[in-house]
Structure formats: C-alpha cells, structure tokens
Scaffold this active site. Sequence first.
Site, mmCIF file in Angstrom:
data_model
loop_
_atom_site.group_PDB
_atom_site.id
_atom_site.type_symbol
_atom_site.label_atom_id
_atom_site.label_comp_id
_atom_site.label_asym_id
_atom_site.label_seq_id
_atom_site.Cartn_x
_atom_site.Cartn_y
_atom_site.Cartn_z
ATOM 1 C CE LYS A 172 35.805 -0.039 -33.347
ATOM 2 N NZ LYS A 172 36.650 -1.172 -32.961
ATOM 3 C CE LYS A 240 42.050 -3.191 -37.831
ATOM 4 N NZ LYS A 240 41.555 -3.837 -36.607
#
Lengths: 292, 292
Positions: A172, A240
């Site tokens: 990811k 983030k």
Amino acid sequence: MAIDVGFIGLGIMGRPMALNLLKAGHRLRVYGRRPETMQPLMQAGATACTSPREAAEGAEVTIVMVSDTPDVEQVILGAEGVIHGARPGSVVVDMSTISPAATRFMARELAANGVEMLDAPVSGGDVGAVNAILSIMVGGKAEVFLRVKPLFEALGKNIVHIGDNGAGQVAKACNQIVVAVTIQGVAEALTFARKNGVDPGKVRDALLGGFAGSKILEVHGKRMLDHDFKPGFKTRLHQKDLDIVMQTARELGLALPAAALVMQNLNALIGSGDGEVDSAAVVKVVERMSGL
Amino acid sequence: MAIDVGFIGLGIMGRPMALNLLKAGHRLRVYGRRPETMQPLMQAGATACTSPREAAEGAEVTIVMVSDTPDVEQVILGAEGVIHGARPGSVVVDMSTISPAATRFMARELAANGVEMLDAPVSGGDVGAVNAILSIMVGGKAEVFLRVKPLFEALGKNIVHIGDNGAGQVAKACNQIVVAVTIQGVAEALTFARKNGVDPGKVRDALLGGFAGSKILEVHGKRMLDHDFKPGFKTRLHQKDLDIVMQTARELGLALPAAALVMQNLNALIGSGDGEVDSAAVVKVVERMSGL
C-alpha cells in the site's frame, strides 16, 4: 458459509464494507466510536457492541478499519482492545493503512495470545468500498489469507497476497509513492504546457495512449485541467500515508528523493488550507511556485 | 494521391519512416549524412540527393528526422539547407525532438521565404517507426496540418494537432516529463518494497490494476524487476529531451522540481557508463544511493 465477524470502525470506508459483509450473509458484531454510526448496521442485522473487545468476542475474524497507526494500536492493544476479546485461533484483519513496523509488532503481540493477524489495506476509496471493488493487498500467513479470502471477496476485486505480516502495508505504501510521484509528474507537465501557451487538455489527450499514459494522467490530469479538486482522495490522508512511507524509509536508511519532494508539496497544500481537497491539487503548488 | 516528399535523416527512426512513405506510394528524394544510409531507400525507389537543399527542391513536403536542435538548425538553415531549396508554398515538417523556441524561430525564418513549417515530434521508438504506429504531436497551422496528414497517416496511429508552431515540441516535452517522473516514482516504490524484504514483483502485480497503474509500471517496472535495461529508450536520449525541458523552463521562469531531480539521476547514470541503456535504469541510481 456464514462467518462470525467482529467489525470495528464505521467511517466512510468501514460502514459500506460492513454492509457488504452483511449482504454476503455473514453475522456481524460492530463497534464504532460514535454510537450513531452503528445505527444503519443494526438496521441491516448487525449486533452493536460497546467496545472493540466485545466486538471481537466469539468472532472467527475481527476486522479493523480506522484511520491511522495510533488508532489501530488503541483498538487492538488498548485496555478495551480486541486482544482482550479475540479467542485463540481467531484472526484479526487490519484493513487500515498504517505503519508496516507497527503492524509487525501487533502481529507478534496477537500471536503471543494465539491469535493470527493479517494486514489488508485497500485502495479504491469510498466508491470502491460501496461497490465492493476495492483492491486488497494482504500480508500474513498464506493459510490464514485463504481462511479470510471469502470475506475479502465480499469487499473487493483485485485481492493479492503479497507476503508475511506487514507486506500488505508495504504494498500500500508503494501504491501511495507511485500515485504521489505520478501526480507530481503530471502536474509539472500540464503546467509546462500552460506556461508555454499550449492547451494542456490537448497535451493530455495526445499523451494518454502512449508511454506517458496512466490512470493518474486520466483521472487526476482531468481534475487538474478543470481545477476541480473535489475528493477523490484527500490531501490530508495522502500526507498521512506518505508520512508512513517517509518514517519507514528513515528507519530503514532508504532515500526516496521524489517521494520526499511530493511530501513537501502536500505539506504546503495543507498549510494553505487545502487539506480536505483531492491531492491532485498538488498542481496548485507547482503553479504557485512560479507565480501562475 | 502521391506526394513529392523530401526526406532528410535516415537513422534508426528516419529510415523505416521513409520506407513507409515509399510503401504508401509517395515519391521520395532522400538525403542522409552518411551516404550508405541512402542505399536501401534507393533500392526501394527513392532518389538520392547530395544535400538537404537538393532533397527539398521540387518537394511539396520536406521531412526532417535528425537528432537534436543544432542538427535541425543546420539541416534547415545551413549553407546547403532546406531553406535554400524549398519552393514557396511547400511545407517543412520537422519530426525530430528539439527545442520549442528554436522551432518557432525556424518557422519564422521559413515563413519569410513563403515556406510553411510543422513541428511533429513522435513517440513510440524504432518499433513504432517500423510498424507505422508512432504517436505524432503536431504544431503549426491547422490547414497545413490537414495538407500533411496523409503522410502522417503512413507513419503513425495517434496523430494529434496540438496548436501553433512549437506546440508539438511542447507536447513531446510534456510526454518526456511524465515518463521520466513516473519512472522515478516506480523506481522508488519497487526499491522501497525490496528494502522492506517484500517481493517487488508481487507489489507491481497488485498495483497494476489500480490508481498506481501506468504503462511505465507495466513496461519499465518489469525492466527494473529483471534488471534488464536493453533499450527501449536510451538514457542518453532521455537526458537530451529533459535538457530541452529544463532549458525551456529556465527561459520561461518555470520551476519543475521533480523533472529536475530525475535529470540529475540521468546525469548520474550517464556518468557511471549507462548512457546507452534504457532509462528505466534510473532504479540503479535509487538503489545505489542507499547502498543496495
């Protein structure tokens, strides 16, 4: 076959995912920090719980879908955490996007209690969650992956077992590096066209079929042309995720110069009030730098 | 309808392009700096010439396909250049990849002699040239573009009129920015996976279908996994094209931080002896930086 599932985190992603599991016939015990988020799930047949621990009790698989590393740590290892409810032999599946190192730590803690763990972050956003077409990148033991796969199939389409615990989070992170750097490349190219007095829309058309072609040129390139930055994927969340990348790279002693550059542009966007818009707005930073 | 074409530049790109024009039934007058390059064209029915000027004489369209800005300037404006042979009303089509500013200058010089100009750089490489599937990005007047279009259709597939003189070169420059920066992003992501002990091949598989998906992840990502850098598109030529980008950006007062970063990595590759390999070798610089 119906599975007893604990589901924790009923936000913009978690809620439609939980609904898809119910639709597929599984039994759900749900927990959301804000009690009102549990209402639509209860109406669809889920049992509401008062803590992550309670949601995990009796579940064969407990799914966590929250925002960031500290949230997952709290939900899994906290005083009322999953670790205190999950029975030995059950599986905890964290589908949030968090640190690979923190993932490995939690997998070890759970293993010490006889509980398996998978990391299974997704891409595809809330549209992918609603339509059950998420891409799911999975880390953990292969046999545990196979046990949980029927649940993944109710949530997504492109489901890949990458490797051991943390490998899903690494994949990811790689996804977010490629997306971020490609956005920057497209932003620079379209700004180059514009500054040269050339129609950036025609340039995008010409480039789409060739080696410069990408999903980002297609989707985010269009957002840049229209200066329409309705998310999509919010700058704040992209920041983030790249923060996880940069932290991990620092721990490993790995230089990622282009990812670091885009991180600065995401910082600049957030500082200028654009945290809640799509991260294709990176083009605004590229434009502003040179007074456009 | 057969067109009288002058064709200058019979290298790895120009030779198959000239052959495709002959195959399409056009009459060619060719010039190559090295006389032996004209042999196969003469065998296919072309007339050999002793200078660019001579190739342009009597031609309705004169095509130039050479390496870099100074070569095109020499071929078009030099003592034995096209400008001294091209008849008023004819068209000079430069299909090389060169500076947009130099293109606009030459277009003005030719216009002063009553000669039209198009810039029509291509992408697709020698394979695209041989198979007549080049992408062609065209700058110049729309009516001139339409006159020359039958020739373009014998050379390529995706043929787009971008705008005025120089706009084709700007589009090609944009193409090279996106390709370069995307290569860097893919290189950083696959290196991140590797340094985390995760199989970069599985990561590439997982990413291909989603938002990180691109032609570069597919083709150049594979080259990076295999460390097989047979070109493809040579680092030396990618550096040349990004040099055009950076020069143009400097002239315009435009900052392109990611393109500039990749330019440094291309410089580093060339300095370490990798000028003749595919520019996917940028991954070697990313790896080396951190001692991989």
